[in-house]
Design a protein around this motif. Structure first.
Motif, PDB file in Angstrom:
ATOM      1  N   UNK A 179       0.811  -1.211   0.000  1.00  0.00           N
ATOM      2  CA  UNK A 179       0.000   0.000   0.000  1.00  0.00           C
ATOM      3  C   UNK A 179       0.844   1.260   0.000  1.00  0.00           C
ATOM      4  N   UNK A 180       1.740   1.351   0.967  1.00  0.00           N
ATOM      5  CA  UNK A 180       2.547   2.565   1.124  1.00  0.00           C
ATOM      6  C   UNK A 180       3.937   2.451   0.513  1.00  0.00           C
ATOM      7  N   UNK A 197       1.999   6.773   6.762  1.00  0.00           N
ATOM      8  CA  UNK A 197       1.618   6.044   7.972  1.00  0.00           C
ATOM      9  C   UNK A 197       0.608   4.947   7.646  1.00  0.00           C
ATOM     10  N   UNK A 198       0.588   3.943   8.517  1.00  0.00           N
ATOM     11  CA  UNK A 198      -0.448   2.920   8.506  1.00  0.00           C
ATOM     12  C   UNK A 198      -1.292   3.185   9.747  1.00  0.00           C
ATOM     13  N   UNK A 199      -2.598   3.302   9.546  1.00  0.00           N
ATOM     14  CA  UNK A 199      -3.515   3.539  10.654  1.00  0.00           C
ATOM     15  C   UNK A 199      -4.094   2.234  11.156  1.00  0.00           C
ATOM     16  N   UNK A 241      -3.641   2.191  -3.432  1.00  0.00           N
ATOM     17  CA  UNK A 241      -4.801   2.179  -4.316  1.00  0.00           C
ATOM     18  C   UNK A 241      -5.629   0.899  -4.242  1.00  0.00           C
ATOM     19  N   UNK A 242      -5.292  -0.028  -3.378  1.00  0.00           N
ATOM     20  CA  UNK A 242      -6.103  -1.240  -3.237  1.00  0.00           C
ATOM     21  C   UNK A 242      -5.325  -2.483  -3.613  1.00  0.00           C
ATOM     22  N   UNK A 250      -8.411   7.788  -0.961  1.00  0.00           N
ATOM     23  CA  UNK A 250      -7.612   8.071   0.241  1.00  0.00           C
ATOM     24  C   UNK A 250      -6.782   6.879   0.694  1.00  0.00           C
ATOM     25  N   UNK A 251      -7.079   5.698   0.164  1.00  0.00           N
ATOM     26  CA  UNK A 251      -6.307   4.529   0.570  1.00  0.00           C
ATOM     27  C   UNK A 251      -7.147   3.269   0.631  1.00  0.00           C
TER      28      UNK A 251
END
Length: 144
Positions: free
Chosen positions: A57-58, A65-67, A86-87, A129-130
């Motif tokens: 993802x990142x 950051x990863x939430x 983006x999935x 947004x992610x």
């Protein structure tokens, strides 16, 4: 009256940060009196989801950051892991260790498979947004 409580944290997109999220989730599950086996299932699922968020993802960008959000909700724990990617696109096929050992397929692909087999419910949401991996784990194991 709902006794729902939500705990949140963010970790940098660097490998190793998933261990912090894993212990965070384990601490909350233990406070809910989850059996040790379920805590271990949760730790593995959270670690896999965070590792995927960090790597895929990142893209290992330490500035992102990863939430991690954990919601305590009457005998179950809802977990959301969010990255800024983006999935997951096309869902990976069920991995085959034999095929990987023989060199017929690329190594990897175990994260989503493990998550789906360790928690009771899992879904994936993608937006501009992610991506969010939503998981639910019950105090007592459900299903087969």
């Amino acid at each position: 009256m709902s006794a729902e409580k939500t705990y949140e944290m963010h970790v940098p997109s660097t490998l190793g940060a998933e261990k912090v999220a894993m212990e965070f989730a384990a601490t909350i599950a233990k406070s809910m009196n989850f059996p040790a086996e379920r805590v271990e299932d949760l730790k593995t699922a959270v670690a896999e989801a965070c590792t995927n968020a960090i790597e895929h993802g990142n893209k290992l960008d330490a500035s992102t950051k990863v939430g991690i959000s954990l919601t305590v909700d009457q005998g179950r724990l809802r977990i959301a892991i969010q990255d800024q990617g983006s999935g997951i696109g096309k869902r990976p096929a069920v991995p085959s260790i034999e095929s990987q050992v023989e060199g017929n397929t690329e190594p990897g692909g175990w994260g989503v498979y493990l998550i789906e087999n360790l928690v009771d419910e899992v879904s994936f949401e993608s937006s501009p947004e992610g991506t969010i991996v939503n998981m639910i784990i019950h105090l007592e194991k459900t299903g087969a």
